[in-house]
Design a protein around this motif. Structure first.
Motif, PDB file in Angstrom:
ATOM      1  N   HIS A  84      -2.203  -3.273  -8.409  1.00 16.20           N
ATOM      2  CA  HIS A  84      -3.648  -3.359  -8.152  1.00 16.20           C
ATOM      3  C   HIS A  84      -4.171  -4.772  -8.399  1.00 16.20           C
ATOM      4  N   LYS A 106       2.031   6.452  -7.063  1.00 17.84           N
ATOM      5  CA  LYS A 106       1.016   7.423  -7.469  1.00 17.84           C
ATOM      6  C   LYS A 106       1.513   8.855  -7.276  1.00 17.84           C
ATOM      7  N   ARG A 107       2.265   9.087  -6.210  1.00 21.40           N
ATOM      8  CA  ARG A 107       2.808  10.418  -5.966  1.00 21.40           C
ATOM      9  C   ARG A 107       3.806  10.789  -7.056  1.00 21.40           C
ATOM     10  N   ARG A 108       4.675   9.848  -7.403  1.00 24.29           N
ATOM     11  CA  ARG A 108       5.660  10.094  -8.453  1.00 24.29           C
ATOM     12  C   ARG A 108       4.983  10.306  -9.805  1.00 24.29           C
ATOM     13  N   HIS A 109       3.923   9.534 -10.073  1.00 20.76           N
ATOM     14  CA  HIS A 109       3.160   9.668 -11.319  1.00 20.76           C
ATOM     15  C   HIS A 109       2.574  11.080 -11.413  1.00 20.76           C
ATOM     16  N   ILE A 155       1.777   0.614 -11.252  1.00 14.50           N
ATOM     17  CA  ILE A 155       0.584   0.816 -10.420  1.00 14.50           C
ATOM     18  C   ILE A 155      -0.479  -0.210 -10.775  1.00 14.50           C
ATOM     19  N   GLN A 208       0.820  -1.206   0.000  1.00 17.02           N
ATOM     20  CA  GLN A 208       0.000   0.000   0.000  1.00 17.02           C
ATOM     21  C   GLN A 208       0.859   1.263   0.000  1.00 17.02           C
ATOM     22  N   SER A 209       1.899   1.299   0.799  1.00 20.97           N
ATOM     23  CA  SER A 209       2.754   2.487   0.835  1.00 20.97           C
ATOM     24  C   SER A 209       3.557   2.606  -0.464  1.00 20.97           C
ATOM     25  N   HIS A 210       3.960   1.471  -1.023  1.00 16.53           N
ATOM     26  CA  HIS A 210       4.661   1.495  -2.308  1.00 16.53           C
ATOM     27  C   HIS A 210       3.738   2.028  -3.399  1.00 16.53           C
ATOM     28  N   LEU A 211       2.500   1.606  -3.382  1.00 11.82           N
ATOM     29  CA  LEU A 211       1.502   2.067  -4.343  1.00 11.82           C
ATOM     30  C   LEU A 211       1.279   3.572  -4.215  1.00 11.82           C
ATOM     31  N   GLN A 212       1.199   4.053  -2.997  1.00  5.10           N
ATOM     32  CA  GLN A 212       1.023   5.493  -2.778  1.00  5.10           C
ATOM     33  C   GLN A 212       2.219   6.273  -3.302  1.00  5.10           C
ATOM     34  N   GLU A 213       3.416   5.754  -3.099  1.00  2.00           N
ATOM     35  CA  GLU A 213       4.625   6.413  -3.583  1.00  2.00           C
ATOM     36  C   GLU A 213       4.639   6.452  -5.114  1.00  2.00           C
TER      37      GLU A 213
END
Length: 59
Positions: free
Chosen positions: A53, A11-14, A49, A4-9
């Motif tokens: 998912h 998305k932030r970079r995207h 990403i 989950q934290s990797h996914l958020q990171e």
């Protein structure tokens, strides 16, 4: 790092690349090589990403 934290990171970079791409495209003398590089990076992040998912089924 949890998934989950990797996914958020990711998305932030995207989102950051999206903003950078928008700024580059708004510039009258946008560098086409830089634009292509940013689009490629953004696509790579989107693919990562999507993989995190998990598989989705389309009916």
């Amino acid at each position: 790092m949890s998934i989950q934290s990797h996914l958020q990171e990711l998305k932030r970079r995207h989102a950051a690349i999206e903003q950078e791409l928008s700024r580059e495209l708004a510039h009258p003398a946008a560098d086409p090589v830089r634009v292509a590089e940013l689009k490629r990076k953004k696509l790579v992040l989107k693919d990562q990403i999507t993989k995190l998912h998990g598989p989705t089924t389309v009916h």
